[in-house]
Design an enzyme around this catalytic site. Structure first.
Site, mmCIF file in Angstrom:
data_model
loop_
_atom_site.group_PDB
_atom_site.id
_atom_site.type_symbol
_atom_site.label_atom_id
_atom_site.label_comp_id
_atom_site.label_asym_id
_atom_site.label_seq_id
_atom_site.Cartn_x
_atom_site.Cartn_y
_atom_site.Cartn_z
ATOM 1 C CB THR A 1 43.769 41.849 47.248
ATOM 2 O OG1 THR A 1 44.886 42.215 46.669
ATOM 3 C CG2 THR A 1 43.932 40.156 47.219
ATOM 4 C CG ASP A 2 43.595 46.159 42.834
ATOM 5 O OD1 ASP A 2 42.565 45.423 42.600
ATOM 6 O OD2 ASP A 2 44.180 47.162 42.216
ATOM 7 C CB SER B 1 51.613 48.687 28.652
ATOM 8 O OG SER B 1 50.513 48.181 28.282
ATOM 9 C CB SER B 2 46.692 50.808 30.270
ATOM 10 O OG SER B 2 46.616 49.801 31.066
ATOM 11 C CD GLU C 1 47.915 39.654 40.654
ATOM 12 O OE1 GLU C 1 47.641 41.194 40.603
ATOM 13 O OE2 GLU C 1 48.915 39.176 40.686
ATOM 14 C CG LEU D 1 54.291 42.752 32.357
ATOM 15 C CD1 LEU D 1 55.673 42.473 31.520
ATOM 16 C CD2 LEU D 1 54.609 42.205 33.528
ATOM 17 C CG ASP E 1 47.621 47.793 37.569
ATOM 18 O OD1 ASP E 1 48.080 47.049 38.499
ATOM 19 O OD2 ASP E 1 46.948 47.587 36.633
HETATM 20 C C1 GLA Z 1 44.607 44.355 37.028
HETATM 21 C C2 GLA Z 1 44.078 45.658 37.659
HETATM 22 C C3 GLA Z 1 44.383 45.878 38.999
HETATM 23 C C4 GLA Z 1 44.162 44.633 39.788
HETATM 24 C C5 GLA Z 1 44.971 43.408 39.035
HETATM 25 C C6 GLA Z 1 44.599 42.122 39.607
HETATM 26 O O1 GLA Z 1 45.902 44.711 36.640
HETATM 27 O O2 GLA Z 1 44.274 46.835 36.725
HETATM 28 O O3 GLA Z 1 43.724 46.856 39.685
HETATM 29 O O4 GLA Z 1 42.998 44.465 40.211
HETATM 30 O O5 GLA Z 1 44.434 43.424 37.681
HETATM 31 O O6 GLA Z 1 45.330 42.211 40.905
#
Ligand code: GLA
Length: 395
Positions: A46-47, A139-140, A44, A137, A184
């Site tokens: 980390t992206d 949705s966007s 989490e 989750l 996401d």
């Molecule tokens: C949100 C962001 C993702 C990611 C998460 C945390 O979902 O849209 O890009 O950074 O938070 O891991």
């Protein structure tokens, strides 16, 4: 079992959606597309640090009935927004910094396509969704990605999956003003049934790893705390900034470049707060690699349980993105026999996931409901996550 506390969200009725399209626009849709929400198994925040993530696409999706127009107008109606009435935006008016409300996730995709010199036309769209909103989750992403997939297919853009996800992300980052990473959107576009995606967010490569929990006698519960922190956006931006500052002070491009082996000595160079932030990012990314290795090797998925618990502790103590309602649910799930549990998504509320034996799912779910009631927290909404396919044309 009718008195179960585990409840699958109602499915989307495609026929009803097509009927609504006809009523709204007095025309037939050219097709119907769907794109899923996601849960992240581990990794989490980390992206946006070039690290690893391990999401699955959910069976819950946003569905769009779409008809191509000859002009540049986009008309979009959703069952859950604006009393179901259509919103109209001319694509030629869309600019960064404009305010399009929720329609930003739709027209932002057209804007992003135009930036890439793809030929765009307007669309008429009717939407429905069973991805819980405001629960972390994605949705966007389900919305922006279903539109990107539909537009690309209808206009024959011939884009690869990654570019479809990029259009969704650009819409969210540049037009909706949400500074997300790319987990996401990639999860929503690239999901595969029975698999989790180990994504290297720097190289932008995806390794599909087996995640067939039913065969292993397992279930992944999604336990929605039904709480959302009102400052979540500001906190997210603040965490991004701390990560960048930590990387800058350590003289690396991104926290991805901090080696795990010498982590303690490296982090000594940082002040206490940044040290904790950086430790979370580096260790959570490493947990993805470890979980990915176990799953790829065909190990018992139960073995990733301790990694989920460690990830939660790291989010709670080092990254400080959990809140009491989710901590309560995580603790209750583990105490009731979950192999591992953690908050998933951006944080400050949202959902906990718990890896449980199938025959314990109900008792773990009940323990979570009880724990929430004991603390006078909202009653959690609980369903089973099933690793599903990504954005696609369904009619
Ligand atoms: C949100 C962001 C993702 C990611 C998460 C945390 O979902 O849209 O890009 O950074 O938070 O891991």
């Amino acid at each position: 079992m009718s008195d179960s506390v585990i409840r699958t969200p109602d499915s989307v009725d495609f026929d009803e959606l097509v009927d609504r399209f006809r009523q709204l626009y007095d025309a037939e849709p050219d097709g119907v597309w769907a794109a899923p929400g996601r849960v992240n198994v581990v990794g989490e925040h980390t992206d946006y640090n070039g690290g690893f993530v391990l999401p699955i696409a959910l069976a819950q999706h946003t569905v769009a009935a779409v008809h191509r127009r000859d002009d540049s107008l986009v008309r979009v109606a959703s069952t859950s927004m604006n009393d179901g009435a259509a919103v109209s935006v001319d694509l030629t008016d869309v600019t960064e910094g404009g305010d399009y409300g929720w329609a930003a996730y739709v027209v932002g995709v057209g804007w992003a396509a135009a930036q890439r010199d793809l030929p765009t036309t307007g669309l008429d769209i009717a939407l429905d969704s069973n991805v819980p909103v405001g629960a972390g989750l994605s949705s966007s992403a389900a919305l922006s990605c279903v539109i990107a997939r539909a537009w690309s297919d209808l206009l024959g853009w011939g884009l690869d999956e990654q570019t479809v996800a990029d259009l969704g992300r650009d819409a969210e980052n540049k037009i909706a003003g949400a500074p997300t990473g790319l987990m996401d959107q990639l999860a929503s576009v690239c999901g595969q049934e029975g698999h989790a995606m180990q994504i290297d967010t720097r190289a932008v490569t995806i390794t599909q790893v087996p995640f067939d929990l039913p065969t292993a006698g397992l279930t992944l519960l999604v336990i929605d705390s039904r709480t959302e922190h009102s400052h979540a956006d500001g906190e997210y931006a603040e965490r991004r900034q701390s990560s960048q500052e930590a990387a800058l002070r350590l003289g690396v491009r991104e926290l991805r470049d901090v080696p795990l082996e010498s982590l303690a000595t490296t982090l000594d160079k940082l002040p206490p707060l940044l040290r904790r932030r950086a430790r979370h990012v580096v260790t959570d990314s490493a947990r993805v690699e470890e979980a990915g290795k176990l799953l790829l090797a065909g190990d018992d998925p139960r073995r990733i349980g301790p990694l989920l618990n460690a990830s939660h502790a790291s989010m709670r103590d080092d990254y400080e993105i959990t809140v009491p309602t989710v901590d309560t649910l995580q603790e209750a799930a583990v105490a009731a026999g979950a192999h591992g549990a953690r908050m998933t998504g951006g944080g400050f509320g949202g959902c906990v996931i718990a890896l449980v034996d199938q025959d314990e799912a109900e008792s773990v779910a009940r323990a979570c409901v009880r724990a929430a009631a004991d603390r006078e927290h909202p009653t959690p909404a609980i369903f089973r996550a099933v690793a599903s396919g990504g954005a696609d044309r369904i009619r």
